[in-house]
Design a protein around this motif. Structure first.
Motif, PDB file in Angstrom:
ATOM      1  N   ALA A 167      61.381  65.446 154.901  1.00 43.29           N
ATOM      2  CA  ALA A 167      61.331  63.771 154.790  1.00 43.29           C
ATOM      3  C   ALA A 167      60.704  63.490 153.400  1.00 43.29           C
ATOM      4  CB  ALA A 167      60.338  63.118 155.977  1.00 43.29           C
ATOM      5  N   ALA A 168      59.826  63.931 152.929  1.00 46.24           N
ATOM      6  CA  ALA A 168      59.263  63.746 151.676  1.00 46.24           C
ATOM      7  C   ALA A 168      60.361  64.173 150.424  1.00 46.24           C
ATOM      8  CB  ALA A 168      58.043  64.375 151.306  1.00 46.24           C
ATOM      9  N   CYS A 169      61.023  65.429 150.822  1.00 46.75           N
ATOM     10  CA  CYS A 169      61.963  65.666 149.873  1.00 46.75           C
ATOM     11  C   CYS A 169      63.134  64.859 149.787  1.00 46.75           C
ATOM     12  CB  CYS A 169      62.676  67.236 150.279  1.00 46.75           C
ATOM     13  SG  CYS A 169      61.289  68.101 149.888  1.00 46.75           S
ATOM     14  N   ALA A 170      63.441  64.388 151.022  1.00 51.73           N
ATOM     15  CA  ALA A 170      64.590  63.317 151.028  1.00 51.73           C
ATOM     16  C   ALA A 170      64.184  62.020 150.231  1.00 51.73           C
ATOM     17  CB  ALA A 170      65.050  62.954 152.653  1.00 51.73           C
ATOM     18  N   ARG A 171      63.104  61.499 150.542  1.00 52.17           N
ATOM     19  CA  ARG A 171      62.592  60.341 149.850  1.00 52.17           C
ATOM     20  C   ARG A 171      62.471  60.572 148.394  1.00 52.17           C
ATOM     21  NH1 ARG A 171      57.047  59.373 148.914  1.00 52.17           N
ATOM     22  NH2 ARG A 171      56.710  61.058 150.713  1.00 52.17           N
ATOM     23  N   LEU A 172      62.163  61.694 147.891  1.00 52.61           N
ATOM     24  CA  LEU A 172      62.138  61.957 146.311  1.00 52.61           C
ATOM     25  C   LEU A 172      63.521  62.530 145.779  1.00 52.61           C
ATOM     26  CD1 LEU A 172      58.528  63.350 146.792  1.00 52.61           C
ATOM     27  CD2 LEU A 172      58.985  61.075 145.479  1.00 52.61           C
ATOM     28  N   ASP A 173      64.477  62.559 146.525  1.00 58.25           N
ATOM     29  CA  ASP A 173      65.716  63.165 145.976  1.00 58.25           C
ATOM     30  C   ASP A 173      65.298  64.583 145.679  1.00 58.25           C
ATOM     31  OD1 ASP A 173      68.302  63.505 145.076  1.00 58.25           O
ATOM     32  OD2 ASP A 173      67.874  62.597 143.251  1.00 58.25           O
ATOM     33  N   VAL A 174      65.008  65.365 146.491  1.00 57.87           N
ATOM     34  CA  VAL A 174      64.684  66.737 145.994  1.00 57.87           C
ATOM     35  C   VAL A 174      65.526  67.607 147.117  1.00 57.87           C
ATOM     36  CG1 VAL A 174      62.841  68.666 145.991  1.00 57.87           C
ATOM     37  CG2 VAL A 174      62.604  66.399 144.707  1.00 57.87           C
ATOM     38  N   ARG A 175      65.956  68.677 146.836  1.00 57.69           N
ATOM     39  CA  ARG A 175      66.719  69.703 147.603  1.00 57.69           C
ATOM     40  C   ARG A 175      65.645  70.522 148.098  1.00 57.69           C
ATOM     41  NH1 ARG A 175      69.685  74.498 144.777  1.00 57.69           N
ATOM     42  NH2 ARG A 175      70.419  75.637 146.774  1.00 57.69           N
ATOM     43  N   VAL A 176      65.790  70.966 149.488  1.00 56.12           N
ATOM     44  CA  VAL A 176      64.584  71.470 150.065  1.00 56.12           C
ATOM     45  C   VAL A 176      64.937  72.840 150.451  1.00 56.12           C
ATOM     46  CG1 VAL A 176      64.581  70.222 152.176  1.00 56.12           C
ATOM     47  CG2 VAL A 176      62.702  71.836 151.695  1.00 56.12           C
ATOM     48  N   ILE A 177      64.514  74.077 150.166  1.00 55.17           N
ATOM     49  CA  ILE A 177      64.677  75.335 150.888  1.00 55.17           C
ATOM     50  C   ILE A 177      63.596  76.094 151.509  1.00 55.17           C
ATOM     51  CG2 ILE A 177      65.920  77.440 150.506  1.00 55.17           C
ATOM     52  CD1 ILE A 177      67.150  76.504 147.783  1.00 55.17           C
ATOM     53  N   PRO A 178      63.585  76.080 152.794  1.00 60.75           N
ATOM     54  CA  PRO A 178      62.446  76.453 153.375  1.00 60.75           C
ATOM     55  C   PRO A 178      62.870  78.127 153.594  1.00 60.75           C
ATOM     56  CG  PRO A 178      63.476  75.112 154.935  1.00 60.75           C
ATOM     57  CD  PRO A 178      64.348  75.156 153.641  1.00 60.75           C
ATOM     58  N   VAL A 179      61.967  79.071 153.618  1.00 59.04           N
ATOM     59  CA  VAL A 179      62.028  80.573 153.744  1.00 59.04           C
ATOM     60  C   VAL A 179      61.189  81.061 154.528  1.00 59.04           C
ATOM     61  CG1 VAL A 179      62.044  82.769 152.492  1.00 59.04           C
ATOM     62  CG2 VAL A 179      62.691  80.775 151.200  1.00 59.04           C
ATOM     63  N   ARG A 180      61.622  81.761 155.606  1.00 59.82           N
ATOM     64  CA  ARG A 180      60.824  82.508 156.504  1.00 59.82           C
ATOM     65  C   ARG A 180      61.687  84.037 157.104  1.00 59.82           C
ATOM     66  NH1 ARG A 180      55.935  81.405 159.129  1.00 59.82           N
ATOM     67  NH2 ARG A 180      55.733  83.237 160.523  1.00 59.82           N
ATOM     68  N   THR A 181      61.091  85.020 156.604  1.00 56.66           N
ATOM     69  CA  THR A 181      61.886  86.168 157.046  1.00 56.66           C
ATOM     70  C   THR A 181      61.168  87.270 157.684  1.00 56.66           C
ATOM     71  OG1 THR A 181      61.433  87.253 154.879  1.00 56.66           O
ATOM     72  CG2 THR A 181      63.459  85.882 155.103  1.00 56.66           C
ATOM     73  N   ARG A 209      53.675  67.870 133.574  1.00 57.83           N
ATOM     74  CA  ARG A 209      53.369  66.625 134.049  1.00 57.83           C
ATOM     75  C   ARG A 209      53.906  66.359 135.285  1.00 57.83           C
ATOM     76  NH1 ARG A 209      54.419  62.400 129.123  1.00 57.83           N
ATOM     77  NH2 ARG A 209      52.894  61.104 130.601  1.00 57.83           N
ATOM     78  N   LYS A 210      53.160  65.467 135.900  1.00 54.30           N
ATOM     79  CA  LYS A 210      53.800  65.130 137.518  1.00 54.30           C
ATOM     80  C   LYS A 210      55.022  64.521 137.223  1.00 54.30           C
ATOM     81  CE  LYS A 210      49.196  64.488 139.279  1.00 54.30           C
ATOM     82  NZ  LYS A 210      48.039  64.178 138.783  1.00 54.30           N
ATOM     83  N   GLY A 211      55.729  64.804 138.344  1.00 56.67           N
ATOM     84  CA  GLY A 211      56.983  64.473 138.517  1.00 56.67           C
ATOM     85  C   GLY A 211      58.027  64.899 137.645  1.00 56.67           C
ATOM     86  N   SER A 212      57.809  66.124 136.977  1.00 48.22           N
ATOM     87  CA  SER A 212      58.852  66.481 136.048  1.00 48.22           C
ATOM     88  C   SER A 212      59.193  68.224 136.333  1.00 48.22           C
ATOM     89  CB  SER A 212      58.233  66.519 134.773  1.00 48.22           C
ATOM     90  OG  SER A 212      57.027  67.185 134.497  1.00 48.22           O
ATOM     91  N   ALA A 213      58.706  68.606 137.351  1.00 50.30           N
ATOM     92  CA  ALA A 213      58.995  70.038 137.766  1.00 50.30           C
ATOM     93  C   ALA A 213      60.458  70.095 138.538  1.00 50.30           C
ATOM     94  CB  ALA A 213      57.940  70.666 138.511  1.00 50.30           C
ATOM     95  N   LYS A 214      61.375  70.858 137.761  1.00 48.73           N
ATOM     96  CA  LYS A 214      62.889  70.803 138.578  1.00 48.73           C
ATOM     97  C   LYS A 214      62.931  72.023 139.515  1.00 48.73           C
ATOM     98  CE  LYS A 214      65.126  69.126 134.283  1.00 48.73           C
ATOM     99  NZ  LYS A 214      65.195  69.891 132.909  1.00 48.73           N
ATOM    100  N   ALA A 217      57.387  67.438 141.912  1.00 48.30           N
ATOM    101  CA  ALA A 217      58.899  67.645 141.703  1.00 48.30           C
ATOM    102  C   ALA A 217      59.731  66.258 141.058  1.00 48.30           C
ATOM    103  CB  ALA A 217      59.434  67.541 143.284  1.00 48.30           C
ATOM    104  N   ALA A 218      60.593  67.083 140.161  1.00 45.12           N
ATOM    105  CA  ALA A 218      61.329  65.953 139.571  1.00 45.12           C
ATOM    106  C   ALA A 218      62.508  65.458 140.570  1.00 45.12           C
ATOM    107  CB  ALA A 218      62.055  66.586 138.358  1.00 45.12           C
ATOM    108  N   PRO A 219      62.756  64.149 140.421  1.00 41.50           N
ATOM    109  CA  PRO A 219      63.928  63.679 141.271  1.00 41.50           C
ATOM    110  C   PRO A 219      65.266  64.608 140.940  1.00 41.50           C
ATOM    111  CG  PRO A 219      63.073  61.993 139.835  1.00 41.50           C
ATOM    112  CD  PRO A 219      62.306  63.141 139.589  1.00 41.50           C
ATOM    113  N   GLY A 220      65.848  65.088 141.813  1.00 38.69           N
ATOM    114  CA  GLY A 220      67.150  65.905 141.626  1.00 38.69           C
ATOM    115  C   GLY A 220      66.595  67.339 141.669  1.00 38.69           C
ATOM    116  N   GLY A 221      65.426  67.813 141.489  1.00 38.67           N
ATOM    117  CA  GLY A 221      64.804  69.279 141.654  1.00 38.67           C
ATOM    118  C   GLY A 221      64.784  69.802 143.083  1.00 38.67           C
ATOM    119  N   THR A 222      64.452  70.961 142.938  1.00 40.88           N
ATOM    120  CA  THR A 222      64.202  71.675 144.091  1.00 40.88           C
ATOM    121  C   THR A 222      62.964  72.238 144.591  1.00 40.88           C
ATOM    122  OG1 THR A 222      66.403  72.648 143.524  1.00 40.88           O
ATOM    123  CG2 THR A 222      65.261  74.022 145.082  1.00 40.88           C
TER     124      THR A 222
END
Ligand code: SF4
Ligand code: SF4
Lengths: 629, 186
Positions: B120-134, B64-69, B87-92
């Motif tokens: 910015a979207a992650c901050a607004r939605l209380d989501v931790r963000v991890i970008p990856v580039r290697t 469901r929308k808004g429920s993925a941890k 993304a669920a609030p508190g998710g990643t």
């Protein structure tokens, strides 16, 4: 790597994580299905991929991709008349093609049994509509089983084949997109290999099999009688499931994937209604449904797409004088789209506003959805770019089904109307009548040419229509995953003589035929210009192999060398032809309007080089790599 | 265990199917109940593709929308869309920081989505963000690069690197397996 083919032939009981489509392939093997035919179309092509993963000499079945769904149905029907358990499968709209023969199936004595798997597509994820194929069941007197999960796809197929063999009648197994593509662990029973018998058991005295004159009515009588027997037999079938809630006043009748969405959504509800999940959706299990209605004050019929169950349930309640409040669809939106958990929550709220607490915030995306597009290096892109140079703005272009349908999107905007597989020549013929001012150009793919394109072409010759057909020949059935077709030099059982498109056209009496590789853009432009200037019916074969298939094959070859192009920023005049008109997705634009080539996307075919007026595109470099599937 | 919903998105051709099946198999090897579903689109590259995996429940694979941890995205634009919708609030949000520009950006009518937009979207939605580039030996390994971080950061409870390894061994032919395991184990 686990081998799909070995897994499918595993003789012991085992469990494995599989797609719904793969579970079906295993069910075919376990049930002794001997002849299977199909035409590729989403959401079902992975059934074919699974069947073909077994090496030909080890296949305990014969499988083919036929030229279209009608032929596939006829192949399965003929095999069943000969006593062979048979199966035909195809996508939702494939039924429309098959219908002429499909509706006759129940009139016959199908000695071997025949299961038809219909892959419906609620939400129209990869189809031109979201038609509800349950309607055919009433028209054609055929029972329908509807699984909700990969595990059920497996068991329901086994039941469907059992029923079909017992009654010698066709049975439909109705799948939907996310049941086909659901993945979960399924427990399979053991399987004992049996040789395929070589006795052709067709017996015309078991008929009648010719539905002419009064026989047609007798055959219909037999079909209706058989369906009534099935109704009796399946009323108490364990394929139906009753799930008790904790609010005995309310009930929901549902089936298929919406059942799973419902269970999910009700986890948030304090007072849960009872649920009747139907496994056989046609004929309606009247006794079971009547009991359910009588024991609840109000019942919601929760069904995806059309109101098929709702009407029958309401009619049943009327006949039996049952006074339960029955609520089905409440507004047009209830008819549209897939019944995901979010959708089911919305639909339920219209009937029982406080059933499921609204604890979730509305979520919306700021970005527009990203539509599919032709792959980097796709030959169709070169064709559209070249053809566009010579058509006037008011000329009319007719699309057909295939990857080239995507030409309707910007920047090409080629192909302005679409009905169905192979329609383009016929529709274009109609557009050309009483029309002396606007040229009419139709597109058609090569797999579709053989599938349903031929009658329109014969008609254009026969009735001397004035239009140009552009045959977009890429040598494969690309959109559904690169299956072979009659013109590609192979079939589901190995190499086969290709039927050359040009020879077919000549044989049909087409006088004006031109052909070019689409990468030769100037040549193609000139040819189309000449062709549309002619009176009468002309064909231009615009040929280039599917570059996705080609690139994948290259990547698997040892010593594969990766190439890409780059843009000489010194020479670039920022005319943006590459990124805005030619539109290969490899071209990326930065904020200063500079164009760069994404090495992740570019396949280095160089078809873009000729499009740059400033001659700024060149082959850049080669990279060692490759080796991954 | 309690349920754990994962939403994945990317662009056709990035290998989301492998990513999702690897996670399903890894969760299964870890002894967890798991189901999933891909939205197989058409063969062509370049359209949005998504996939759902649910651990700890078998009710339905659809999230469901808004429920993925956990939201996994293989591309930056799709990362933004995915996080806003699922993304669920508190998710990643774990995403591979590359961009396959959508048509509107290539036509010059819209700006490219930036890493800042995603953050910015992650901050607004209380989501931790991890970008990856290697650095990768092959761009087609970006999916496994995400898996490597998911394994290392233990983003999926109960699933360890050994489970991902077994899953990849099920799914990849020998010639591709070794290179991918190297990426997985960093
Ligand atoms: S799959 Fe082949 S034909 Fe289809 S868009 Fe890609 S390259 Fe073109
Ligand atoms: S060479 Fe690269 S940029 Fe040019 S058309 Fe082919 S894929 Fe696109």
């Amino acid at each position: 790597m686990k081998s799909l083919g070995d897994m499918l032939l595993n003789t012991g009981p085992f469990s494995e994580i599989v797609l719904g489509n793969t579970a079906l392939a295993r069910a075919m093997i376990e049930s002794g299905t001997e002849v299977i035919a199909s035409y590729p179309g989403s959401p079902t092509p992975e059934i074919g991929a699974a069947l073909m993963s077994v090496p030909k000499e080890r296949r305990p079945y014969y499988f083919e991709f036929s030229t279209n769904e009608k032929v596939a149905t006829e192949v399965a029907c003929g095999a069943s008349l000969n006593g062979r358990p048979s199966c035909v499968f195809f996508k939702s709209v494939g039924l429309n093609v098959a219908a002429d023969s499909f509706v006759q199936l129940s009139l016959l004595e199908l000695n071997g049994g025949l299961v038809a798997i219909l892959g419906d597509d609620p939400g129209a994820n990869s189809s031109q509509n979201e038609q509800d194929n349950r309607h055919i069941a009433r028209l054609a007197y055929i029972p329908v089983l509807e699984p909700a999960s990969p595990a059920e796809a497996y068991t329901f197929y086994l039941e469907a084949m059992k029923l079909s063999r017992k009654r010698k009648m066709p049975v439909i197994l109705r799948m939907t997109t996310h049941v086909c593509h659901g993945k979960e662990k399924v427990s399979f029973a053991g399987w004992t290999p049996r040789p395929i018998g070589s006795v052709p058991a067709f017996d015309s005295s078991a008929g009648p099999s010719i539905p002419l004159t009064t026989r047609a009515l007798d055959m219909k009588r037999r079909a209706i009688a058989r369906l009534a027997e099935v109704a009796q037999e399946t009323d108490g079938s364990p394929l139906h499931e009753l799930r008790e809630g904790n609010d005995p006043s309310k009930g929901v009748i549902t089936a298929g994937l919406p059942f799973r969405s419902l269970v999910d959504v009700l986890e948030d509800a304090a007072e849960k209604p009872d649920i009747l999940k139907l496994g056989v959706v046609h004929p309606l299990p009247k006794g079971l449904v009547a009991d359910f209605l009588r024991s609840h004050a109000s019942v919601k019929v929760l069904e995806e797409l059309d109101d098929v169950l709702e009407r029958e349930i309401k009619a049943l309640a009327f006949d039996l004088g049952i006074r339960t409040v029955i609520v089905g669809k409440t507004d047009p939106e209830d008819w549209i789209g897939e019944y995901t958990p979010d959708k089911v929550a919305e639909v339920l709220a219209k009937t029982w506003p406080s059933l499921v607490p609204r604890k979730r915030a509305e979520r919306a995306a700021t970005l527009a959805p990203r539509p599919p597009q032709m792959c980097p290096g796709c030959g169709h892109r070169s064709a559209f770019h070249a053809i566009k140079q010579t058509l006037a703005k008011e000329d009319i272009t007719v699309a057909d089904i295939g990857c080239h349908t995507l030409g309707f999107l910007p920047p090409y905007k080629m192909g302005e109307v679409l009905l169905s597989m192979g329609h383009s020549t016929g529709t274009a013929a109609g557009l050309s009548l009483f029309n002396t001012t606007r040229k009419v150009v139709a597109f058609l793919g090569d797999s579709t040419f053989f599938h349903a394109g031929l009658p329109g072409i014969v008609n254009a010759v026969f009735n001397n229509h004035n239009l140009t057909l552009i045959l977009m020949e890429n040598g494969t059935t690309a959109m559904t995953g690169h299956q072979d077709h009659a013109g590609s030099g192979g079939n589901a059982n190995g190499p086969a003589d290709a039927i050359p498109v040009r020879a077919v056209l000549e044989g049909l009496g087409v006088k004006s035929i031109r052909e070019a590789d689409t990468y030769s853009q100037a040549k193609l432009t000139a040819m189309v210009k000449e062709a549309v200037a002619e009176e009468g019916f002309s064909v231009v074969i615009a040929r280039h192999p599917c570059m996705l298939k080609y690139t994948r094959e290259q990547q698997r070859t040892p010593g594969y060398v990766r190439k890409s192009v780059n843009i000489d920023q010194e020479k670039c005049d920022k005319l943006h032809v590459c990124v805005e008109s030619f539109g290969c997705p490899s071209f990326q634009r930065d904020e200063e309007g500079r164009v760069v080539v994404s090495e992740e996307l570019c396949i280095g075919d160089g078809s873009c080089i000729q499009t740059c007026p400033a001659k700024a595109i060149g082959v850049k470099k080669v990279q060692e790599g490759g080796g991954k599937a | 265990m309690s349920r754990f919903d994962i939403y994945m998105s990317g662009v056709g051709g990035q290998g989301i199917g492998l990513l999702s099946e690897a996670i399903i198999r890894a969760a299964d090897y870890a002894g967890l109940a798991v189901c999933g579903v891909d939205t197989h689109g058409l063969a062509q590259r370049g359209g949005m593709v998504e996939s759902f995996v649910r651990i700890g429940t078998l009710t339905t694979p659809l999230v469901r929308k808004g429920s993925a941890k956990l939201v996994l995205a293989l591309e930056r634009t799709e990362a933004l869309r995915a996080v806003e919708l699922f993304a669920a609030p508190g998710g990643t949000l774990l995403y591979y920081d590359t961009c396959w520009q959508p048509l509107s950006v290539r036509l010059g009518t819209e700006k490219e989505t930036s890493a800042e937009d995603v953050a910015a979207a992650c901050a607004r939605l209380d989501v931790r963000v991890i970008p990856v580039r290697t650095e990768l030996p092959d761009v087609r390994m970006q999916n496994v690069a995400l898996l490597a971080v998911a394994a290392k950061e233990k983003l999926i409870p109960g699933v360890g690197v050994e489970h991902y390894e077994k899953a990849l061994a099920d799914l990849l032919p020998e010639r591709a397996l070794q290179g991918n395991l190297k990426v997985l184990k960093g």
